[in-house]
Design a protein around this motif. Structure first.
Motif, PDB file in Angstrom:
ATOM      1  N   ALA A 147     -41.425 -39.412  34.729  1.00 40.27           N
ATOM      2  CA  ALA A 147     -40.560 -38.534  33.936  1.00 40.27           C
ATOM      3  C   ALA A 147     -39.663 -39.363  33.034  1.00 40.27           C
ATOM      4  CB  ALA A 147     -39.726 -37.657  34.867  1.00 40.27           C
ATOM      5  N   PRO A 148     -40.128 -39.633  31.811  1.00 46.43           N
ATOM      6  CA  PRO A 148     -39.315 -40.465  30.919  1.00 46.43           C
ATOM      7  C   PRO A 148     -38.140 -39.726  30.299  1.00 46.43           C
ATOM      8  CG  PRO A 148     -41.349 -39.809  29.813  1.00 46.43           C
ATOM      9  CD  PRO A 148     -41.410 -39.247  31.211  1.00 46.43           C
ATOM     10  N   GLY A 149     -38.097 -38.385  30.424  1.00 43.79           N
ATOM     11  CA  GLY A 149     -37.066 -37.618  29.727  1.00 43.79           C
ATOM     12  C   GLY A 149     -37.377 -37.545  28.242  1.00 43.79           C
ATOM     13  N   GLY A 150     -36.393 -37.152  27.444  1.00 45.37           N
ATOM     14  CA  GLY A 150     -36.591 -37.093  26.000  1.00 45.37           C
ATOM     15  C   GLY A 150     -37.340 -35.860  25.558  1.00 45.37           C
ATOM     16  N   ASP A 151     -38.042 -35.952  24.420  1.00 43.44           N
ATOM     17  CA  ASP A 151     -38.700 -34.752  23.889  1.00 43.44           C
ATOM     18  C   ASP A 151     -40.019 -34.478  24.615  1.00 43.44           C
ATOM     19  OD1 ASP A 151     -39.898 -36.908  22.696  1.00 43.44           O
ATOM     20  OD2 ASP A 151     -39.268 -36.397  20.656  1.00 43.44           O
ATOM     21  N   HIS A 153     -43.451 -33.545  23.813  1.00 45.93           N
ATOM     22  CA  HIS A 153     -44.864 -33.891  23.651  1.00 45.93           C
ATOM     23  C   HIS A 153     -45.115 -34.609  22.335  1.00 45.93           C
ATOM     24  CE1 HIS A 153     -49.101 -33.541  24.630  1.00 45.93           C
ATOM     25  NE2 HIS A 153     -49.321 -33.210  23.389  1.00 45.93           N
ATOM     26  N   ALA A 154     -45.565 -35.863  22.450  1.00 43.26           N
ATOM     27  CA  ALA A 154     -45.976 -36.652  21.277  1.00 43.26           C
ATOM     28  C   ALA A 154     -44.822 -36.896  20.300  1.00 43.26           C
ATOM     29  CB  ALA A 154     -47.164 -35.999  20.560  1.00 43.26           C
ATOM     30  N   GLY A 155     -43.584 -36.800  20.805  1.00 48.35           N
ATOM     31  CA  GLY A 155     -42.418 -37.064  19.977  1.00 48.35           C
ATOM     32  C   GLY A 155     -41.927 -38.495  20.146  1.00 48.35           C
ATOM     33  N   ARG A 156     -40.616 -38.665  20.056  1.00 40.62           N
ATOM     34  CA  ARG A 156     -40.035 -40.014  20.091  1.00 40.62           C
ATOM     35  C   ARG A 156     -40.355 -40.730  21.413  1.00 40.62           C
ATOM     36  NH1 ARG A 156     -34.025 -41.955  18.341  1.00 40.62           N
ATOM     37  NH2 ARG A 156     -33.937 -43.842  19.633  1.00 40.62           N
ATOM     38  N   THR A 157     -40.269 -39.974  22.525  1.00 37.49           N
ATOM     39  CA  THR A 157     -40.450 -40.600  23.835  1.00 37.49           C
ATOM     40  C   THR A 157     -41.858 -41.174  24.000  1.00 37.49           C
ATOM     41  OG1 THR A 157     -38.845 -39.062  24.773  1.00 37.49           O
ATOM     42  CG2 THR A 157     -40.330 -40.167  26.314  1.00 37.49           C
ATOM     43  N   GLU A 158     -42.868 -40.329  23.826  1.00 34.13           N
ATOM     44  CA  GLU A 158     -44.237 -40.815  24.040  1.00 34.13           C
ATOM     45  C   GLU A 158     -44.661 -41.817  22.970  1.00 34.13           C
ATOM     46  OE1 GLU A 158     -46.756 -37.833  26.721  1.00 34.13           O
ATOM     47  OE2 GLU A 158     -46.415 -37.012  24.720  1.00 34.13           O
ATOM     48  N   THR A 159     -44.149 -41.657  21.755  1.00 34.59           N
ATOM     49  CA  THR A 159     -44.474 -42.638  20.713  1.00 34.59           C
ATOM     50  C   THR A 159     -43.895 -44.008  21.086  1.00 34.59           C
ATOM     51  OG1 THR A 159     -44.487 -40.853  19.076  1.00 34.59           O
ATOM     52  CG2 THR A 159     -44.363 -43.105  18.236  1.00 34.59           C
ATOM     53  N   SER A 160     -42.670 -44.014  21.604  1.00 42.25           N
ATOM     54  CA  SER A 160     -42.075 -45.282  22.049  1.00 42.25           C
ATOM     55  C   SER A 160     -42.891 -45.905  23.183  1.00 42.25           C
ATOM     56  CB  SER A 160     -40.635 -45.053  22.527  1.00 42.25           C
ATOM     57  OG  SER A 160     -39.796 -44.702  21.447  1.00 42.25           O
ATOM     58  N   LEU A 161     -43.330 -45.079  24.138  1.00 43.73           N
ATOM     59  CA  LEU A 161     -44.111 -45.596  25.266  1.00 43.73           C
ATOM     60  C   LEU A 161     -45.397 -46.261  24.776  1.00 43.73           C
ATOM     61  CD1 LEU A 161     -43.664 -42.649  27.799  1.00 43.73           C
ATOM     62  CD2 LEU A 161     -42.750 -44.978  28.023  1.00 43.73           C
ATOM     63  N   LEU A 162     -46.085 -45.619  23.853  1.00 40.27           N
ATOM     64  CA  LEU A 162     -47.349 -46.189  23.360  1.00 40.27           C
ATOM     65  C   LEU A 162     -47.111 -47.404  22.477  1.00 40.27           C
ATOM     66  CD1 LEU A 162     -50.390 -45.168  23.820  1.00 40.27           C
ATOM     67  CD2 LEU A 162     -48.539 -43.855  24.797  1.00 40.27           C
ATOM     68  N   LEU A 163     -45.993 -47.424  21.731  1.00 36.09           N
ATOM     69  CA  LEU A 163     -45.675 -48.622  20.940  1.00 36.09           C
ATOM     70  C   LEU A 163     -45.450 -49.812  21.870  1.00 36.09           C
ATOM     71  CD1 LEU A 163     -43.301 -47.151  18.194  1.00 36.09           C
ATOM     72  CD2 LEU A 163     -45.562 -48.179  17.825  1.00 36.09           C
ATOM     73  N   ALA A 164     -44.892 -49.546  23.056  1.00 36.61           N
ATOM     74  CA  ALA A 164     -44.685 -50.633  24.020  1.00 36.61           C
ATOM     75  C   ALA A 164     -46.006 -51.050  24.667  1.00 36.61           C
ATOM     76  CB  ALA A 164     -43.689 -50.195  25.093  1.00 36.61           C
ATOM     77  N   LEU A 165     -46.860 -50.083  24.959  1.00 40.49           N
ATOM     78  CA  LEU A 165     -48.091 -50.396  25.711  1.00 40.49           C
ATOM     79  C   LEU A 165     -49.179 -50.990  24.819  1.00 40.49           C
ATOM     80  CD1 LEU A 165     -48.414 -47.281  28.054  1.00 40.49           C
ATOM     81  CD2 LEU A 165     -47.747 -49.618  28.692  1.00 40.49           C
ATOM     82  N   ASP A 166     -49.357 -50.401  23.633  1.00 47.59           N
ATOM     83  CA  ASP A 166     -50.474 -50.820  22.778  1.00 47.59           C
ATOM     84  C   ASP A 166     -50.235 -50.317  21.350  1.00 47.59           C
ATOM     85  OD1 ASP A 166     -52.824 -51.607  21.677  1.00 47.59           O
ATOM     86  OD2 ASP A 166     -54.132 -50.509  23.060  1.00 47.59           O
ATOM     87  N   LEU A 218     -40.388 -47.473  30.294  1.00 53.88           N
ATOM     88  CA  LEU A 218     -41.390 -47.917  31.278  1.00 53.88           C
ATOM     89  C   LEU A 218     -40.716 -48.588  32.465  1.00 53.88           C
ATOM     90  CD1 LEU A 218     -44.100 -49.301  28.843  1.00 53.88           C
ATOM     91  CD2 LEU A 218     -44.463 -47.468  30.522  1.00 53.88           C
ATOM     92  N   ALA A 219     -39.700 -49.410  32.173  1.00 52.38           N
ATOM     93  CA  ALA A 219     -39.010 -50.112  33.261  1.00 52.38           C
ATOM     94  C   ALA A 219     -38.324 -49.114  34.185  1.00 52.38           C
ATOM     95  CB  ALA A 219     -37.991 -51.096  32.679  1.00 52.38           C
ATOM     96  N   SER A 220     -37.699 -48.076  33.606  1.00 56.64           N
ATOM     97  CA  SER A 220     -36.988 -47.139  34.486  1.00 56.64           C
ATOM     98  C   SER A 220     -37.981 -46.283  35.266  1.00 56.64           C
ATOM     99  CB  SER A 220     -35.970 -46.309  33.715  1.00 56.64           C
ATOM    100  OG  SER A 220     -36.597 -45.300  32.996  1.00 56.64           O
ATOM    101  N   MET A 221     -39.117 -45.908  34.652  1.00 61.77           N
ATOM    102  CA  MET A 221     -40.132 -45.143  35.398  1.00 61.77           C
ATOM    103  C   MET A 221     -40.754 -45.988  36.514  1.00 61.77           C
ATOM    104  SD  MET A 221     -42.123 -42.658  32.709  1.00 61.77           S
ATOM    105  CE  MET A 221     -42.619 -43.903  31.524  1.00 61.77           C
ATOM    106  N   THR A 222     -40.944 -47.282  36.229  1.00 64.25           N
ATOM    107  CA  THR A 222     -41.502 -48.184  37.242  1.00 64.25           C
ATOM    108  C   THR A 222     -40.550 -48.328  38.424  1.00 64.25           C
ATOM    109  OG1 THR A 222     -42.713 -49.388  35.542  1.00 64.25           O
ATOM    110  CG2 THR A 222     -42.346 -50.530  37.628  1.00 64.25           C
TER     111      THR A 222
END
Ligand SMILES: [Zn+2]
Length: 241
Positions: A147-151, A153-166, A218-222
């Motif tokens: 649960a990353p919080g934030g918006d 679906h496919a908004g700032r939160t998930e875009t940030s996660l994917l920018l970090a991952l790949d 990612l760090a806080s979810m981990t």
């Protein structure tokens, strides 16, 4: 992050499974994530959080947790609300429920504990049903929500996660979708799916997304996953808090 080779179930040979390990099973989806994110976004996030939690446990030599390992990802989920968009493949509640139950029954023959690490909110009612049954049958199964919080679906939160991952899989077409709170959108979404409220599939706004923000999330979810596994206090539905 480099993950120790033998922390992944699929890379082991059978004699390398000893004791009664705790098996983390990432559960995601194959569903549209706007015009800029890949269909497997939720699966990637769930798998990354599970792998990082195992790597962190190894680094900490966390004595409280039995040996952890990560199973191959369940990359299909219940995504009916996204079926108005090409690329989405939903197996629905009933098929996912049966998959999780049978996967759990089989893995519990050798795994001491099972944790379904969920990356897609639409899977939650299914996981509750499936894990409750596994627990009723005497298997020590649980589920955890990334649960990353934030918006939504496919908004700032998930875009940030994917920018970090790949970052290579994040497209340039980062335009806002419907930014109204999810609670307001749900009645229309139940009727007509996500297409009824957001023509581009985004619920939120990718503006401001960054890899740095993704790394923090990612760090806080981990940390949250490792903490809940360490505490191991599943409620009646198997939810690890
Ligand atoms: Zn998602």
């Amino acid at each position: 992050m480099k993950v120790a080779f033998l922390q992944q179930l699929g890379e082991r040979a059978w004699p390398q499974i000893d004791g009664r390990p705790t098996l983390l099973v990432p559960v995601g989806s194959t569903e549209q994530h706007g015009p800029h994110l890949p269909l497997d976004t939720d699966a990637r996030v769930a798998a990354a959080v599970a792998l990082r939690a195992v790597a962190a446990a190894v680094a900490l030599r966390a004595a409280a947790v039995a040996e952890l390992m990560v199973a191959p990802t369940v990359a299909y989920g219940a995504s009916g609300e996204h079926e108005g968009f090409a690329g989405t493949v939903s197996i629905g509640h009933e098929a996912l429920r049966l998959l999780v139950v049978e996967l759990g029954r089989s893995a519990a023959r050798w795994a001491g504990r099972l944790v379904f690490v969920n990356g897609h909110g639409g899977n939650v009612p299914t996981l509750v049903d499936a894990v409750r049954l596994l627990r009723y049958e005497g298997r020590d199964a649980a589920w955890h929500a990334c649960a990353p919080g934030g918006d939504a679906h496919a908004g700032r939160t998930e875009t940030s996660l994917l920018l970090a991952l790949d970052p290579g899989v994040v497209g340039p077409d980062r335009v806002p979708g419907n930014t109204a709170p999810l609670g307001e959108l749900l009645p229309a979404m139940r009727e007509g799916g996500v297409t009824a409220v957001s023509p581009n599939g985004v619920l939120g706004d990718p503006a401001g997304a960054s890899a740095e923000e993704g790394e923090r999330l990612l760090a806080s979810m981990t940390d949250a996953l490792l903490a809940t596994i360490t505490r191991w206090t599943p409620d009646a539905s198997g939810h690890l808090h």
